[in-house]
Enzyme design. Sequence first.
Site, PDB file in Angstrom:
ATOM      1  N   SER A 104     -13.051 -37.926  -3.288  1.00 34.11           N
ATOM      2  CA  SER A 104     -13.446 -36.525  -3.470  1.00 34.11           C
ATOM      3  C   SER A 104     -14.402 -36.325  -4.631  1.00 34.11           C
ATOM      4  O   SER A 104     -14.766 -35.197  -4.947  1.00 34.11           O
ATOM      5  CB  SER A 104     -12.207 -35.638  -3.649  1.00 34.11           C
ATOM      6  OG  SER A 104     -11.514 -35.967  -4.833  1.00 34.11           O
ATOM      7  N   GLY A 106     -14.122 -37.390  -7.989  1.00 36.11           N
ATOM      8  CA  GLY A 106     -13.624 -37.224  -9.346  1.00 36.11           C
ATOM      9  C   GLY A 106     -13.644 -38.505 -10.150  1.00 36.11           C
ATOM     10  O   GLY A 106     -14.405 -39.424  -9.868  1.00 36.11           O
ATOM     11  N   ALA A 174     -11.772 -31.756  -7.719  1.00 39.46           N
ATOM     12  CA  ALA A 174     -10.612 -30.931  -7.385  1.00 39.46           C
ATOM     13  C   ALA A 174      -9.662 -31.661  -6.441  1.00 39.46           C
ATOM     14  O   ALA A 174      -8.443 -31.496  -6.530  1.00 39.46           O
ATOM     15  CB  ALA A 174     -11.066 -29.619  -6.751  1.00 39.46           C
ATOM     16  N   GLY A 176      -8.406 -34.865  -5.884  1.00 37.59           N
ATOM     17  CA  GLY A 176      -7.309 -35.640  -6.445  1.00 37.59           C
ATOM     18  C   GLY A 176      -6.589 -34.918  -7.565  1.00 37.59           C
ATOM     19  O   GLY A 176      -5.377 -35.067  -7.735  1.00 37.59           O
ATOM     20  N   TYR A 183      -3.411 -30.809 -14.898  1.00 31.08           N
ATOM     21  CA  TYR A 183      -3.001 -30.026 -16.065  1.00 31.08           C
ATOM     22  C   TYR A 183      -4.242 -29.656 -16.865  1.00 31.08           C
ATOM     23  O   TYR A 183      -5.310 -30.257 -16.730  1.00 31.08           O
ATOM     24  CB  TYR A 183      -2.046 -30.827 -16.954  1.00 31.08           C
ATOM     25  CG  TYR A 183      -2.772 -31.749 -17.898  1.00 31.08           C
ATOM     26  CD1 TYR A 183      -3.033 -31.370 -19.211  1.00 31.08           C
ATOM     27  CD2 TYR A 183      -3.257 -32.971 -17.447  1.00 31.08           C
ATOM     28  CE1 TYR A 183      -3.735 -32.197 -20.058  1.00 31.08           C
ATOM     29  CE2 TYR A 183      -3.969 -33.803 -18.294  1.00 31.08           C
ATOM     30  CZ  TYR A 183      -4.207 -33.418 -19.590  1.00 31.08           C
ATOM     31  OH  TYR A 183      -4.922 -34.230 -20.417  1.00 31.08           O
ATOM     32  N   ILE A 234      -6.691 -34.094   2.610  1.00 31.26           N
ATOM     33  CA  ILE A 234      -6.725 -32.671   2.265  1.00 31.26           C
ATOM     34  C   ILE A 234      -8.172 -32.201   2.309  1.00 31.26           C
ATOM     35  O   ILE A 234      -9.038 -32.763   1.641  1.00 31.26           O
ATOM     36  CB  ILE A 234      -6.113 -32.426   0.881  1.00 31.26           C
ATOM     37  CG1 ILE A 234      -4.654 -32.877   0.864  1.00 31.26           C
ATOM     38  CG2 ILE A 234      -6.220 -30.946   0.506  1.00 31.26           C
ATOM     39  CD1 ILE A 234      -3.977 -32.754  -0.484  1.00 31.26           C
ATOM     40  N   TYR A 466      -3.266 -39.944 -14.220  1.00 26.32           N
ATOM     41  CA  TYR A 466      -3.766 -41.014 -15.080  1.00 26.32           C
ATOM     42  C   TYR A 466      -3.386 -42.365 -14.456  1.00 26.32           C
ATOM     43  O   TYR A 466      -2.667 -43.156 -15.051  1.00 26.32           O
ATOM     44  CB  TYR A 466      -3.151 -40.918 -16.482  1.00 26.32           C
ATOM     45  CG  TYR A 466      -3.585 -39.730 -17.301  1.00 26.32           C
ATOM     46  CD1 TYR A 466      -4.612 -38.886 -16.894  1.00 26.32           C
ATOM     47  CD2 TYR A 466      -2.945 -39.435 -18.509  1.00 26.32           C
ATOM     48  CE1 TYR A 466      -4.990 -37.796 -17.655  1.00 26.32           C
ATOM     49  CE2 TYR A 466      -3.332 -38.345 -19.278  1.00 26.32           C
ATOM     50  CZ  TYR A 466      -4.342 -37.530 -18.844  1.00 26.32           C
ATOM     51  OH  TYR A 466      -4.717 -36.451 -19.608  1.00 26.32           O
TER      52      TYR A 466
END
Length: 526
Positions: A104, A106, A174, A176, A183, A234, A466
Amino acid sequence: MKIISIFAFVTIFVILCQSNASKANTIENALIKCLNNHEVPSSLIFEQGNSSFSMVLQAYIRNLRFNTSTTRKPLFIVTATHVSHIQASILCAKEYGIEMKVRSGGHDYEGLSYVSIVPFFVVDMFNLRSVDVDVGNETAWVEAGATLGEVYYEIGNKSKTLGFPAGVCPTVGAGGHFTGGGYGNMMRKYGLSSDNIIDAIIVDVNGRILDRNTMGEDLFWALRGGGGASFCVIVSYKIKLVHVPEKVTVFRVSRTLDQNLTDIVDQYQHVAPNLDHDAFIRLTLDVTNSTQTGLPTNRATFRCLFLGDTQTLLSLVSQNFPLLGLQKVDILEMSWLESILFYDDFAKGTPLETLLDRQVSSPHLKRKSDYLKDTIPKYGLEGLFKKMIDLQTPQLTFNPYGGRMAEIPANAAPFPHRAGNLFKLQYASNWNEEGRDKHYIKLTRELYNYMTPFVSKNPREAFLNYRDLDLGINHQGLNSYVEGQKYGIKYFKGNFDRLVKIKTMVDPHNFFRNEQSIPRLPIIRR
């Protein structure tokens, strides 16, 4: 006789290699033909021989450790522009038994969306990145290929008093981020990104397009913190927007070892998780050169977002964290959208359009995570400072919990790290030196090992976003469940077995898999 045997062996080896290459080419060609037959245009498929293949592959590699000549490359990349292209990719991959990765765009710390130990291809989502904001209903639909910067920009352009709790780096994807928990500096007020997802559009293992109603609550639960790559693709999320003031307040101040650093950090540990929910103060420890001696010294940088005004923040910090010595001149007021850039260390006045920039310089990097349930005693801090001077490279960042994070039950979503945690820690090393990966990874592990006495135990908890392959790798064989437990318990604690049951239900043949995916229940052989 021996020479003839060696010659024969070499000949057989070459023939086998040629045979395997020929077989791979045959499967690749059949796969692409299958995609074409399902109306995926050839212009969206980039094979290794295509002149643009390397550019497309490297565009969203955010960790240069996985961009080497020896890194296994995908057979090809499908740059999907429509949900039907995702459906076709799943159906064709199943037909020919080839692993499919979904990227995606990231940061993907361990490259699991574009690296594999077996032949594979990638479905790249970067074309699917629309952000549709509904101000009246305070919601937005976000496609998985959007970056956080694009999400923030669209929200901020539509409303001065709406925002979304997610990461502080605009180039995070967005896709993953949301499904791994997600957070940011509003989590003490509003929880995680995944706590604010209210619907999703997915493609399941059978190629069906489903939403929350048709996928069912079990799968929807799993996608809000359990990592979507284990269950489905997704396509988009519906998120609930949150309220922010027209002007928020920020500061960024640093202190060094000769400025009473041990006492400052000690007081910070006791204060940050217990402040007003509107306040989030992140601490980053690193090593810099002293302005007085020129020698390496410890430095602590405090970054704050406060959903309120300057005077209230100054009073709050002065009363609760006086050792920081915060002054009014340190504090700035700005829009929530501007604060995103400030928090990521952009200069004040940087154009907001910078949030739309998807291209960033990508270093080699290693990340690890931990959770603090008790404050580190002063002797531990002093030892930590000495250890960091010795190692030089790794940074250590403290992200305070408390507030809303302590109010949400641990089983409300797969993300279990709620009440009882004071801080989430991130160990971070970046470098640009070729051939030095092992050295810097070793340094990061050394700092992680030093912290063992002070962090969570049984299990030593870790944060899914992470990703850290040090925690274990799943080879997808007969021991898949046992291998999955090694990292799964650390990421999900008591929620792991529920995720396994959902995985077994929705993807019984383990089509959606990676080196740290959720395993199926063990197969009982009779």
